[in-house]
Design an enzyme around this catalytic site. Structure first.
Site, PDB file in Angstrom:
ATOM      1  N   GLN A 151       7.889  -6.445  -1.814  1.00 32.42           N
ATOM      2  CA  GLN A 151       6.533  -6.007  -1.476  1.00 32.42           C
ATOM      3  C   GLN A 151       6.181  -4.695  -2.164  1.00 32.42           C
ATOM      4  OE1 GLN A 151       4.397  -7.853  -0.398  1.00 32.42           O
ATOM      5  NE2 GLN A 151       3.123  -7.102   1.274  1.00 32.42           N
TER       6      GLN A 151
ATOM      7  N   GLU B 115       3.468   2.758   5.217  1.00 32.28           N
ATOM      8  CA  GLU B 115       4.920   2.604   5.111  1.00 32.28           C
ATOM      9  C   GLU B 115       5.275   1.161   4.802  1.00 32.28           C
ATOM     10  OE1 GLU B 115       5.850   0.507   7.622  1.00 32.28           O
ATOM     11  OE2 GLU B 115       3.908   0.744   8.583  1.00 32.28           O
TER      12      GLU B 115
ATOM     13  N   GLY C  18       1.573  -2.778   9.091  1.00 28.65           N
ATOM     14  CA  GLY C  18       1.820  -1.480   8.493  1.00 28.65           C
ATOM     15  C   GLY C  18       1.165  -1.340   7.134  1.00 28.65           C
ATOM     16  N   GLU C  19       1.894  -0.743   6.211  1.00 28.35           N
ATOM     17  CA  GLU C  19       1.476  -0.520   4.822  1.00 28.35           C
ATOM     18  C   GLU C  19       0.444   0.583   4.659  1.00 28.35           C
ATOM     19  OE1 GLU C  19       0.251  -3.749   2.377  1.00 28.35           O
ATOM     20  OE2 GLU C  19       1.731  -5.152   3.171  1.00 28.35           O
ATOM     21  N   GLY C  20      -0.327   0.880   5.703  1.00 30.56           N
ATOM     22  CA  GLY C  20      -1.488   1.748   5.553  1.00 30.56           C
ATOM     23  C   GLY C  20      -2.768   0.948   5.490  1.00 30.56           C
TER      24      GLY C  20
END
EC number: 2.4.2.21
Length: 359
Positions: free
Chosen positions: A88, A175, A317-319
């Site tokens: 990812q 994240e 997540g990830e933002g």
């Protein structure tokens, strides 16, 4: 580390005089007093941040995504293969992940930072701040040494401050890391004093029949490592992870420049709890984008004293959601700067007095 302590001591206080001026300005706009609710409060909050110089505005926007693997994955607390972190992260360099798509929509640059991915070689296209190939398994050892945590904090703080020098006025955090809701839950449990059963959720769709094991892992991690809830660095080093340390570093770095940080989901709440233990002065700079659907979200945000702007049952997540919420920040700035004033049209509404408008 003394250099971090010295930097935290320089975090500017919110300018209450600027907020009072902003309150009077907002009250005098073409609308009934208070009718735009939290959007008004957000504009006033932004006005008080020294980094925006009293006038809410958005310059460059940056989303910093911290990528790391976690040794606690070995305890069966996540269903995704650990390799998904690296895969990812590579997808982020191509701009095809959720955070990249929504950040592009918001006009924000995404900085994908490797702080601890478990690959033999660094991944091309990522910013390399790797401390190690994944953190320690918190169920049997500390996540990292205090020295490692402090070094990464300083590196990220410096990186964030450099972005601010180059015109970034709005930061967002994200994240990426399989099993990272486990250390996040351990941090939330430690700092809030709540039992792991109250804060451990299913993360990225962990089957409910595996939840008891995840709760047990968090409880064992806290019992074994004995993190000091009053010491944010100690908590991050003992039961956290490199991604969580990195997120905390962004918050500290942005606040040291008097600039806002958009929180994302549960991981960012956990990092914020630790960062606020290091410096309570950063709290007014934290803007919660949404209420995560993860189990411990309300507990964490309540402890922080933060009320989120969105609640759409998102647990990702990830933002991703903070990127979505950047438009809310811009909306608050737009009403502050572009709406007409009642005084200019000789309009007086209930709650708006002439003396108020001319103050």
């Amino acid at each position: 580390m003394q250099i971090i302590a010295d930097l935290l001591n320089t975090i500017p206080a919110i300018n209450s005089a600027a907020m009072s001026r902003a309150q009077r300005h907002v009250d005098g706009l073409f609308k009934p007093v208070g009718s735009l609710g939290k959007l008004e409060a957000l504009a006033i909050q932004l006005a008080g941040m020294p980094g925006v110089n009293g006038i809410p505005h958005v310059g460059k926007k940056a989303v910093l995504v911290m990528c790391a693997d976690h040794g606690v994955w070995e305890e069966g607390v996540a269903i995704s293969p650990k390799e998904v972190t690296a895969i990812q992260a590579e997808n982020m360099t191509r701009g095809t992940t959720g955070v990249c798509v929504l950040a592009a929509q918001a006009g924000a640059n995404v900085h994908v930072i490797d702080v601890g991915i478990d690959t033999a070689e660094p991944i091309p296209g990522l910013i390399n701040m790797r401390v190690a190939r994944g953190s320690g398994n918190i169920a049997s050892a500390p996540a990292m040494s205090r020295r490692q945590a402090e070094k990464l904090l300083l590196d990220v703080i410096c990186y964030t401050r450099e972005l601010a020098k180059n015109g970034v006025t709005l930061f967002g955090v994200g994240e990426l890391g399989m099993a990272n809701t486990t250390p996040a839950a351990a941090i939330v449990s430690t700092i809030t004093g709540r039992d792991p059963e109250e804060v451990v959720g299913i993360g990225a769709n962990l089957p409910t029949d595996k939840l008891a094991n995840k709760i047990d892992v968090v409880r064992r991690a806290i019992t074994l490592n004995q993190p000091n809830p009053q010491d944010g660095v100690d908590v991050l080093a003992k039961v956290g992870g490199f991604d969580l340390v990195g997120i905390a570093g962004v918050m500290l770095g942005a606040a040291s420049c008097g600039l806002p940080v958009l929180l994302d989901g549960f991981l960012s709440y956990a990092a914020a709890l630790a960062a606020c233990q290091m410096s309570p002065a950063i709290k007014p700079y934290l803007i919660p984008s949404h209420l995560s659907a993860e189990k411990g979200a309300r507990i964490a945000l309540s402890h922080l004293g933060l009320e989120p702007y969105l609640n759409r049952d998102m647990r990702i997540g990830e933002g991703i959601v903070q990127a979505l919420a950047m438009s809310i920040i811009e909306a608050a700035c737009a009403i502050y700067n572009n709406m007409g004033e009642l005084a200019a049209s000789n309009i007086v509404l209930p709650g708006n007095t002439t003396s108020d408008l001319n103050s």
